[in-house]
Design an enzyme around this catalytic site. Structure first.
Site, PDB file in Angstrom:
ATOM      1  N   GLU A 431      13.744  70.436  14.276  1.00  0.00           N
ATOM      2  CA  GLU A 431      13.355  69.085  13.873  1.00  0.00           C
ATOM      3  C   GLU A 431      12.702  68.358  15.047  1.00  0.00           C
ATOM      4  O   GLU A 431      13.341  68.102  16.070  1.00  0.00           O
ATOM      5  CB  GLU A 431      14.604  68.323  13.413  1.00  0.00           C
ATOM      6  CG  GLU A 431      14.380  66.857  13.104  1.00  0.00           C
ATOM      7  CD  GLU A 431      15.690  66.090  12.952  1.00  0.00           C
ATOM      8  OE1 GLU A 431      15.618  64.868  12.732  1.00  0.00           O
ATOM      9  OE2 GLU A 431      16.766  66.700  13.077  1.00  0.00           O
ATOM     10  N   ASP A 504      19.239  67.794  14.045  1.00  0.00           N
ATOM     11  CA  ASP A 504      20.216  66.886  14.647  1.00  0.00           C
ATOM     12  C   ASP A 504      21.449  66.746  13.760  1.00  0.00           C
ATOM     13  O   ASP A 504      21.384  66.875  12.529  1.00  0.00           O
ATOM     14  CB  ASP A 504      19.605  65.491  14.847  1.00  0.00           C
ATOM     15  CG  ASP A 504      18.515  65.488  15.920  1.00  0.00           C
ATOM     16  OD1 ASP A 504      18.488  66.448  16.711  1.00  0.00           O
ATOM     17  OD2 ASP A 504      17.714  64.542  15.944  1.00  0.00           O
ATOM     18  N   ASP A 506      22.975  64.351  12.442  1.00  0.00           N
ATOM     19  CA  ASP A 506      23.016  62.980  11.914  1.00  0.00           C
ATOM     20  C   ASP A 506      22.472  62.987  10.493  1.00  0.00           C
ATOM     21  O   ASP A 506      22.213  64.040   9.908  1.00  0.00           O
ATOM     22  CB  ASP A 506      22.236  62.018  12.824  1.00  0.00           C
ATOM     23  CG  ASP A 506      20.756  62.399  12.948  1.00  0.00           C
ATOM     24  OD1 ASP A 506      20.297  63.274  12.182  1.00  0.00           O
ATOM     25  OD2 ASP A 506      20.070  61.827  13.814  1.00  0.00           O
ATOM     26  N   ASP A 508      19.523  62.004   9.248  1.00  0.00           N
ATOM     27  CA  ASP A 508      18.173  62.559   9.120  1.00  0.00           C
ATOM     28  C   ASP A 508      18.191  64.083   9.223  1.00  0.00           C
ATOM     29  O   ASP A 508      17.496  64.779   8.476  1.00  0.00           O
ATOM     30  CB  ASP A 508      17.253  61.979  10.199  1.00  0.00           C
ATOM     31  CG  ASP A 508      16.926  60.514   9.936  1.00  0.00           C
ATOM     32  OD1 ASP A 508      17.063  60.081   8.769  1.00  0.00           O
ATOM     33  OD2 ASP A 508      16.550  59.807  10.882  1.00  0.00           O
TER      34      ASP A 508
END
Length: 642
Positions: A431, A504, A506, A508
């Site tokens: 990403e 990540d 998180d 997103d």
């Protein structure tokens, strides 16, 4: 003469008695001694109870995962007979549990149809268990026998009186056979048990996880049968018709049960079963179904001048056009099934093709004559798909010409590895450019390729396949892997045998993982089936005391434990939370996430991908009500990364 030849005589020939053959070559009987084979033990025992249910003698099955890797399966069927077998002179219970190919399924008076993947049943499970206990409630008495590695350790004897009836099998898999793991995966088992509950309407399967401090229980019972199965597969999508088209008929002792519904997507989603066995490779029942769908819908297409003239004169509707957005479950009950290959994943009975073809032609013709609006909606969708197919063919020809003229090939952003053997190579789909830069610095350039993704990922839920092919976010993934996708997919051309999604930790990152898993599941499912797709597990925290080696941990609990281990120096420790992969330099990323000797990864399974697919259909699909319901049911699990 060599010593080896001199010593070769009749005494050299090994005769494997009882269940020794199963213990000697377990892979021949259950496919593998890894997690797949371990879970197959549960399926074999449950299939016995399902056979009782299909014969009409059982309506409740309990499957329980006990602590210490023990499994318990019980039903309220007739109970395995305990009386003495007339020719073998031992209890029928002992015979069933200690002899291969011993059971009531060979007698069609006892069982009209039966499942079971390899036909070796519970005796095979017994052979591969360190111990097994069988309890049978029959004729007012409770009978019991214990076995160790398939060998009886007690006689079949009564241990009490009871008014209940049925069988309980309890066992512990043998760690010397299943050396990789003997721990059962709840998600893997629940998928198969849900299938069985859908395929056998009205049967109640209770699945318990008693390993937890607070036991978890799910009751699986679907009175709507495969109609409910299709509805669940289409959850979150616009559908035609509102209720699935349902076909159920018996001919020549073969029962054909089919549920059909179209949705707003462009993917075909057809599941086929024979005697509850998932025939993943299809077979004659699927061939008959496809032939009938193509015949019936083309017959109505040719008769409808208004719709017909919207397509070029020389173009015909193919099955691929007519199956765009088709969801179907085909469940056959065949008394004498013939399967191709040892895994029984493809049906070979030629008579079944004819039976399915005739039934589907008759029933669909009647249905569409009575429901013209549904017919028109399906034909219009098929024509749109045919137009898109023609446009895609022209676009593909254009791309092919372009590739020949300008050397079009691998994506510009792909940092490829130098080795070319796919078995040794892996690609990290990363990403963002920042994390991609760190990964390129930290990787092993011989075996590790890096493909950074950037920008907003495509919502594959709402676009046609040709738009996926030409999308600037997914085209690099397709080009890097080299397999093509959808109907053109060829796993033999795969350039990497490990495809690692590194995002990540998180919201997103989770979104990107879900989008990619959905894409792979929809357009490249074989990657997941072969175990080629992985999720990288980057650390969440780094704990470091002074100049000592840092400790990388993957959860808040692990962070607290690492700090606790420092004792009185706890307050002096530096704790860093990684908000994103880009916060790590190449060295840190290598040490924590990319070094094969130390990294943590999770292989993606079909249940994982199906869950991602369902979540994405609900959350990103056109239907508002399933999305509202999903948010209400899962709001307590929301993870806000602020």
């Amino acid at each position: 003469m060599s010593p080896s030849l001199e010593n070769y005589s009749a005494s050299s020939i090994q005769v494997l008695k009882g269940l020794d053959a199963v213990r000697k070559r377990p892979g021949m009987y259950i496919g593998s001694t890894g997690p797949r084979g371990l879970h197959h033990l549960v399926y074999e025992v449950v299939d016995n109870s399902i056979d009782e249910a299909m014969a009409g003698f059982c309506d409740t099955i309990i499957v329980a995962l006990e602590k210490n890797d023990i499994v318990r399966v019980e039903d309220n069927g007739r109970g395995i007979p305990v009386d003495i077998h007339p020719t073998e002179k031992v209890s029928a219970l002992e015979l069933v549990l200690t002899r291969l190919h011993a059971g009531g399924k060979f007698d069609k008076n006892a069982y009209k149809v039966s499942g079971g993947l390899h036909g070796v049943g519970v005796s095979c499970v017994n052979a591969l268990s360190s111990w097994m206990e069988a309890t049978v409630n029959e004729n007012g008495k409770r009978w019991f026998q214990r076995y160790e590695q398939g060998v009886p350790k007690t006689k079949v004897e009564p241990i009490g009186e009871t008014e209940q009836h049925g069988t309980q099998i309890r066992w512990k898999a043998d760690k010397t056979i299943f050396t990789e793991t003997t721990t059962y995966d709840y998600d893997v088992l629940i998928k198969r048990l849900r299938e069985l509950a859908f395929l056998n309407s009205g049967i109640k399967i209770i699945f318990r996880d008693e390993r937890l401090e607070t036991p978890k229980e799910e009751i699986l019972k679907f009175d709507g049968g495969i109609n409910e199965f299709v509805k669940e597969l289409n959850e979150g999508k616009s559908v035609v018709p509102s209720e699935p088209i349902y076909i159920n008929e018996e001919r020549d002792n073969v029962i054909t049960e089919i549920a059909i519904q179209y949705n707003s997507s462009y993917a075909e989603n057809v599941h086929t079963f024979v005697n509850d066995i998932n025939t993943r490779d299809g077979g004659t029942h699927l061939e008959g179904f496809k032939s009938a769908v193509r015949f019936v819908l083309n017959k109505f297409f040719e008769a409808n001048e208004k719709i017909k003239k919207t397509l070029d004169k020389d173009e015909k509707l193919t099955y691929e056009d007519l199956s765009s957005g088709l969801t179907a479950v085909i469940s056959m009950k065949v008394p004498e099934p013939e399967f191709e290959g040892q895994t029984k994943e493809k049906l070979g009975n030629t008579e079944v093709r004819t039976i399915v073809d005739q039934i589907v032609k008759e029933k669909l013709t009647i249905y569409f004559e009575q429901n013209p609006a549904t017919l028109i909606a399906i034909l219009k969708k098929a024509v749109d798909e045919a137009k898109a197919r023609i446009a895609a063919r022209k676009a593909k020809d254009s791309v092919r010409k372009k590739s020949l003229s300008d050397g079009f090939g691998l994506p510009e952003k792909l940092a490829d590895c130098s080795l070319k053997n796919p078995e040794l190579c892996e690609v990290y789909i990363v990403e963002g450019d920042s994390a991609g830069g760190s990964a390129k610095k930290g990787r092993d350039p011989k075996t590790q390729a890096i493909l950074p993704l950037w920008g907003k990922m495509l919502n594959v839920e709402k676009v046609r396949p040709e738009k996926v092919m030409n999308n600037d976010k997914l085209e690099p993934v397709i080009a890097s892997l080299g397999t093509g996708f959808g109907k053109d997919f060829n796993i033999e051309k795969l350039r990497y045998h490990k495809i690692i999604i590194m995002a990540d930790a998180d919201v997103d990152g989770s979104h990107i993982r879900t989008l990619l898993l959905t894409f792979f599941f929809r357009y490249m499912p074989e990657l997941i089936e072969h175990g080629y797709v992985y999720l990288a597990m980057p650390p969440l925290f780094r704990v470091q005391l002074g100049k000592k080696e840092p400790v990388y941990v993957y959860s808040e609990e692990d962070r607290d434990a690492a700090l606790e281990a420092l004792g009185e120096n706890r307050a002096k420790a530096d704790v860093q939370r990684y908000k994103g992969l880009g916060e790590m330099d190449g060295k840190q990323l290598w040490e924590t996430t990319m070094d094969p000797a130390h990294r943590k990864m999770r292989v993606v399974t079909i249940p994982d991908a199906m869950a991602a697919d369902r979540i994405f259909s609900v959350c990103m699909g056109e239907e508002v009500e399933p999305r509202r319901r999903f948010i209400e049911e899962n709001s307590s699990y929301a993870n806000l990364d602020i």
